[in-house]
Motif scaffolding. Structure first.
Motif, PDB file in Angstrom:
ATOM      1  N   LEU A   1       0.368  -1.442  -0.223  1.00 60.10           N
ATOM      2  CA  LEU A   1      -0.052   0.172  -0.206  1.00 60.10           C
ATOM      3  C   LEU A   1       0.661   1.639  -0.068  1.00 60.10           C
ATOM      4  O   LEU A   1       0.818   2.304  -0.690  1.00 60.10           O
ATOM      5  N   ILE A   2       1.980   1.509   1.085  1.00 63.63           N
ATOM      6  CA  ILE A   2       3.002   2.701   0.752  1.00 63.63           C
ATOM      7  C   ILE A   2       3.263   2.842  -0.396  1.00 63.63           C
ATOM      8  O   ILE A   2       3.803   3.566  -1.094  1.00 63.63           O
ATOM      9  N   ASN A   3       3.730   1.320  -0.997  1.00 67.52           N
ATOM     10  CA  ASN A   3       4.933   1.658  -2.320  1.00 67.52           C
ATOM     11  C   ASN A   3       4.001   1.746  -3.381  1.00 67.52           C
ATOM     12  O   ASN A   3       4.350   1.955  -4.573  1.00 67.52           O
ATOM     13  N   ALA A   4       2.217   1.840  -3.140  1.00 67.02           N
ATOM     14  CA  ALA A   4       1.415   1.947  -4.231  1.00 67.02           C
ATOM     15  C   ALA A   4       1.640   3.776  -5.237  1.00 67.02           C
ATOM     16  O   ALA A   4       2.194   4.635  -4.141  1.00 67.02           O
ATOM     17  N   ASP A   5       1.791   3.493  -6.156  1.00 67.30           N
ATOM     18  CA  ASP A   5       1.683   4.532  -7.036  1.00 67.30           C
ATOM     19  C   ASP A   5       0.484   5.433  -7.244  1.00 67.30           C
ATOM     20  O   ASP A   5       0.635   6.800  -7.329  1.00 67.30           O
TER      21      ASP A   5
ATOM     22  N   PRO B   1       0.491  13.289   1.654  1.00 68.93           N
ATOM     23  CA  PRO B   1       1.184  12.806   3.502  1.00 68.93           C
ATOM     24  C   PRO B   1       0.616  11.583   3.536  1.00 68.93           C
ATOM     25  O   PRO B   1      -0.634  11.804   3.803  1.00 68.93           O
ATOM     26  N   ILE B   2       1.699  10.899   4.576  1.00 68.23           N
ATOM     27  CA  ILE B   2       1.263   9.511   5.141  1.00 68.23           C
ATOM     28  C   ILE B   2       2.177   9.603   6.483  1.00 68.23           C
ATOM     29  O   ILE B   2       3.216   9.995   6.353  1.00 68.23           O
ATOM     30  N   ILE B   3       1.653   8.638   7.310  1.00 73.19           N
ATOM     31  CA  ILE B   3       2.156   9.323   8.560  1.00 73.19           C
ATOM     32  C   ILE B   3       2.585   7.537   8.618  1.00 73.19           C
ATOM     33  O   ILE B   3       1.369   6.779   8.483  1.00 73.19           O
ATOM     34  N   PRO B   4       4.308   6.932   8.227  1.00 80.36           N
ATOM     35  CA  PRO B   4       4.545   5.946   8.525  1.00 80.36           C
ATOM     36  C   PRO B   4       4.181   4.832   9.369  1.00 80.36           C
ATOM     37  O   PRO B   4       3.537   5.662  10.431  1.00 80.36           O
TER      38      PRO B   4
ATOM     39  N   LEU C   1      15.472  -0.205   9.740  1.00 76.86           N
ATOM     40  CA  LEU C   1      16.789   0.581   9.561  1.00 76.86           C
ATOM     41  C   LEU C   1      17.391  -0.183  10.481  1.00 76.86           C
ATOM     42  O   LEU C   1      18.587  -0.297  11.286  1.00 76.86           O
ATOM     43  N   THR C   2      16.319  -0.838  11.683  1.00 78.41           N
ATOM     44  CA  THR C   2      17.638  -1.565  12.746  1.00 78.41           C
ATOM     45  C   THR C   2      18.315  -2.849  11.691  1.00 78.41           C
ATOM     46  O   THR C   2      19.431  -3.054  12.181  1.00 78.41           O
ATOM     47  N   PHE C   3      17.899  -3.804  11.046  1.00 78.97           N
ATOM     48  CA  PHE C   3      18.359  -4.293  10.566  1.00 78.97           C
ATOM     49  C   PHE C   3      19.484  -4.166   9.100  1.00 78.97           C
ATOM     50  O   PHE C   3      20.286  -5.024   8.913  1.00 78.97           O
TER      51      PHE C   3
ATOM     52  N   LEU D   1      11.214   8.268   4.340  1.00 81.78           N
ATOM     53  CA  LEU D   1      10.079   8.455   5.365  1.00 81.78           C
ATOM     54  C   LEU D   1      10.175  10.309   4.927  1.00 81.78           C
ATOM     55  O   LEU D   1       8.821  10.307   5.351  1.00 81.78           O
ATOM     56  N   THR D   2      11.041  10.686   5.040  1.00 78.60           N
ATOM     57  CA  THR D   2      10.845  12.293   4.521  1.00 78.60           C
ATOM     58  C   THR D   2       9.705  12.296   3.679  1.00 78.60           C
ATOM     59  O   THR D   2       9.071  13.115   3.352  1.00 78.60           O
TER      60      THR D   2
END
Length: 175
Positions: A53-57, A62-65, A74-76, A104-105
């Motif tokens: 969903l996040i990567n959909a065109d 704005p999206i609050i992740p 980021l940890t991995f 993210l930004t």
């Protein structure tokens, strides 16, 4: 999209069963919305539905992740890749971290366009709204620095000049 809210609602599924017992039946509209949120926040396959969903065109910022997914990624990247390889800095690791931070930004930093909000409400913008829109979209900065060369990486010629200048310097140490 405020996807972090979905993950806050989903664990409270016991409320759904309690509501069905005490209040009769939840309307089908809300059951459908709850089931969609539950499928979206399904942690199987590394949150694949959420990531798709996040990567959909068709999804626009704005999206609050969803913070736990960002933290996990980021940890991995940090723990799964060495900082130094053969005594040299692992720039590939730094590029992967930069890509995640940039993504993210980009999700969160979209200028607010007040005109489009007013059009949805069917109102005409006032002069105060026009000036506020210029501040939020950065149009007031368009004329700043006109004629200046944009700052970027130095050209190879500039680097060689700096190198020749630095070679001629004598280093002194302070006592």
């Amino acid at each position: 999209l405020q996807l972090h809210v979905c993950h806050c609602i989903w664990p409270g599924s016991w409320v759904r069963s309690q509501a069905e017992i005490h209040l009769g039946k939840i309307p089908s509209k809300y059951q459908r919305l709850f089931n969609e949120m539950q499928q979206l926040m399904d942690p199987s396959r590394n949150m694949s539905r959420y990531r798709n969903l996040i990567n959909a065109d068709n999804v626009q910022p704005p999206i609050i992740p969803f913070y736990p997914v960002v933290k996990k990624d980021l940890t991995f990247i940090h723990l799964g890749n060495h900082s130094n390889v053969d005594g040299m800095i692992n720039f590939e690791k730094l590029r992967m971290i930069a890509k995640e931070v940039r993504t993210l930004t980009n999700m969160c930093s979209v200028p607010l366009d007040l005109f489009s909000m007013l059009e949805l409400g069917g109102q005409q913008p006032s002069s105060a709204m026009v000036s506020m829109n210029q501040l939020t979209t950065g149009q007031h900065l368009a004329n700043r620095g006109a004629g200046r060369k944009p700052q970027g990486y130095p050209t190879p010629r500039e680097c060689s000049k700096r190198h020749r200048w630095c070679v001629g310097l004598k280093l002194t140490s302070n006592p």
